[in-house]
Enzyme design. Sequence first.
Site, PDB file in Angstrom:
ATOM      1  N   HIS A 271     -48.441 120.028  80.261  1.00 54.56           N
ATOM      2  CA  HIS A 271     -47.815 121.019  79.375  1.00 54.56           C
ATOM      3  C   HIS A 271     -48.748 121.365  78.208  1.00 54.56           C
ATOM      4  O   HIS A 271     -49.052 122.541  77.966  1.00 54.56           O
ATOM      5  CB  HIS A 271     -46.493 120.460  78.839  1.00 54.56           C
ATOM      6  CG  HIS A 271     -45.773 121.376  77.897  1.00 54.56           C
ATOM      7  ND1 HIS A 271     -44.755 122.202  78.298  1.00 54.56           N
ATOM      8  CD2 HIS A 271     -45.938 121.621  76.570  1.00 54.56           C
ATOM      9  CE1 HIS A 271     -44.316 122.906  77.265  1.00 54.56           C
ATOM     10  NE2 HIS A 271     -45.011 122.570  76.193  1.00 54.56           N
ATOM     11  N   GLU A 272     -49.216 120.345  77.512  1.00 49.33           N
ATOM     12  CA  GLU A 272     -50.074 120.609  76.347  1.00 49.33           C
ATOM     13  C   GLU A 272     -51.401 121.229  76.782  1.00 49.33           C
ATOM     14  O   GLU A 272     -51.965 122.064  76.066  1.00 49.33           O
ATOM     15  CB  GLU A 272     -50.303 119.329  75.538  1.00 49.33           C
ATOM     16  CG  GLU A 272     -49.025 118.680  74.979  1.00 49.33           C
ATOM     17  CD  GLU A 272     -48.149 119.611  74.153  1.00 49.33           C
ATOM     18  OE1 GLU A 272     -48.684 120.574  73.561  1.00 49.33           O
ATOM     19  OE2 GLU A 272     -46.913 119.395  74.111  1.00 49.33           O
ATOM     20  N   HIS A 275     -51.014 124.900  76.913  1.00 46.43           N
ATOM     21  CA  HIS A 275     -51.206 125.507  75.587  1.00 46.43           C
ATOM     22  C   HIS A 275     -52.698 125.591  75.264  1.00 46.43           C
ATOM     23  O   HIS A 275     -53.190 126.608  74.769  1.00 46.43           O
ATOM     24  CB  HIS A 275     -50.537 124.653  74.513  1.00 46.43           C
ATOM     25  CG  HIS A 275     -49.032 124.780  74.443  1.00 46.43           C
ATOM     26  ND1 HIS A 275     -48.407 125.981  74.228  1.00 46.43           N
ATOM     27  CD2 HIS A 275     -48.044 123.849  74.538  1.00 46.43           C
ATOM     28  CE1 HIS A 275     -47.077 125.784  74.194  1.00 46.43           C
ATOM     29  NE2 HIS A 275     -46.840 124.507  74.382  1.00 46.43           N
ATOM     30  N   GLU A 301     -45.674 129.368  75.020  1.00 41.86           N
ATOM     31  CA  GLU A 301     -44.854 128.481  75.836  1.00 41.86           C
ATOM     32  C   GLU A 301     -44.884 128.904  77.310  1.00 41.86           C
ATOM     33  O   GLU A 301     -44.739 128.069  78.193  1.00 41.86           O
ATOM     34  CB  GLU A 301     -43.421 128.473  75.280  1.00 41.86           C
ATOM     35  CG  GLU A 301     -42.590 127.278  75.646  1.00 41.86           C
ATOM     36  CD  GLU A 301     -43.105 125.935  75.125  1.00 41.86           C
ATOM     37  OE1 GLU A 301     -43.943 125.907  74.199  1.00 41.86           O
ATOM     38  OE2 GLU A 301     -42.683 124.910  75.674  1.00 41.86           O
TER      39      GLU A 301
HETATM   40 ZN    ZN Z   1     -44.911 123.664  74.382  1.00 47.32          ZN
END
Ligand code: ZN
Length: 506
Positions: A271-272, A275, A301
């Site tokens: 997830h990170e 980003h 996001e």
């Molecule tokens: Zn996030």
Amino acid sequence: MREIVEAERVYEALKAFQVDTAYYHSLGALAGWDQRTYIPHKGHAHRARQFAALARLLHARRTDPRIGEWLDALEGSDLVADPESPEAANVREWRREYERAVRVPHDLAVALAQAQSEGESAWESLREADDWIGFKPYLKRVLDLQRRYAEAVGYETEPYDALLEDYEPGERATRLQTMFAELGRATRELLDRILSSPIQPPVEVLHRDYPLEAQRQVAHEVTGLLGYDLEGGRIDPTAHPFELSVGPGDVRITTRYQPRYFNASFFGSVHEAGHAMYEQGLPAEHWGTPMGQAVSMGVHESQSRMWENLVGRSRGFWLFYFPKLQPRFAALADVNLEDFHRAVNAVGPSLIRVEADEVTYNLHIQIRFELELALFRGELEVDDLPEAWNAKYRAYLGITPPNYKDGVMQDVHWSSGMFGYFPSYTLGNVYAAQLFDAAGRDLGDLEEAFARGAFAPLLEWLRERVHRNGRRFLPRRLIERATGAKPNVKSLTRYLAARFGKLYNI
Ligand code: ZN
């Protein structure tokens, strides 16, 4: 001709000023990373004073009247005649930021900053103690100030729109209401079908022993395979994972390793990294200007959720990666690919947003959005919040929080005044599904590519359609240009029905 030369001179002066501000801001970001990772315990007081001094400097620069004069001279000039040119986009965004900064009276800005930091630190201990009565005054104070902030920056018809503008420029509460209503109906219908399926994913396999050093190696390997450039990044352990961009060549993430839970560091890291890949794909030549910045929280996001879920929880991905993962962990010796894939996609209503699966996640967000909207329309007050919260959890997820800390007090956002942020999470899911559909139309079967370990085509597509644009377009326009359709929930509801229909044989 002379006018263009004059406009260029003004533009360069404004740009140099703003880029310098961005350097100061990025030094603050670096200090923030340190504060959340390796700062010695005794260093916090001095760090807080550093931040306060930096905040004063940044506020003075952002409200510097010269910015207004430079913008006045530039607007209407030939230099910004093409609205999609980098110069026009920067001038448009600088104007937006400047107007919002100068409309907030100095004493309100100071009171907000103080109430936000006091609210957040009060929340940390009071949530632990399940002390809603103790927390209420902090929440009332921060809500009152945010209501005043909305009045100060202005809006057309809906105070909540003033807050949305900080996270998702151009987005409107009424549009979000329609979006959440449609998505919520489809989600609850899908959830009912899932809950009546006899299939029980073997989630127990995710709660076995996963030695930390092996988890650490896997986090580095998998994010690198997906496209996170670790030569320009790093992964450190923290209790609350985050991504932080210092500047070109330095985009960092953190993750949380849990010895008996596979998902925390694995999907958290992916997830990170999503980003981080967005930040690494922004045009470095525009760094320090809006053209070199991420466009919105929702689009940010969309990148993290896409890599985490649409890629990282796909069958194609696990066809490729399970054979690499399995030999590293004795816990997986007796687990087959099908069971593992079902386990990482298990669905079920739960109280805690951050632990929610892909299907129920947006219901948690819908609840927060509806409550925030009612708070800012004056239809709900803090005293009545726990009851309203619990009623919505019963209605949407069929469960009732047994306490405050797993109910109305579970998120940090409200304690620090971040009203208007929550919709970004669902917009991220909506955008991610639309972008993924569009990428699939251009690139062919993505899951088949993932099964071969080919992730670069998707990343390159995102670089081209999303990352390289910085803030050239407002989020809705960016999504429409990239996908051929305005933001809508169709791709997301179709994707959820297809993936979970297969996994649960429904
Ligand atoms: Zn996030």
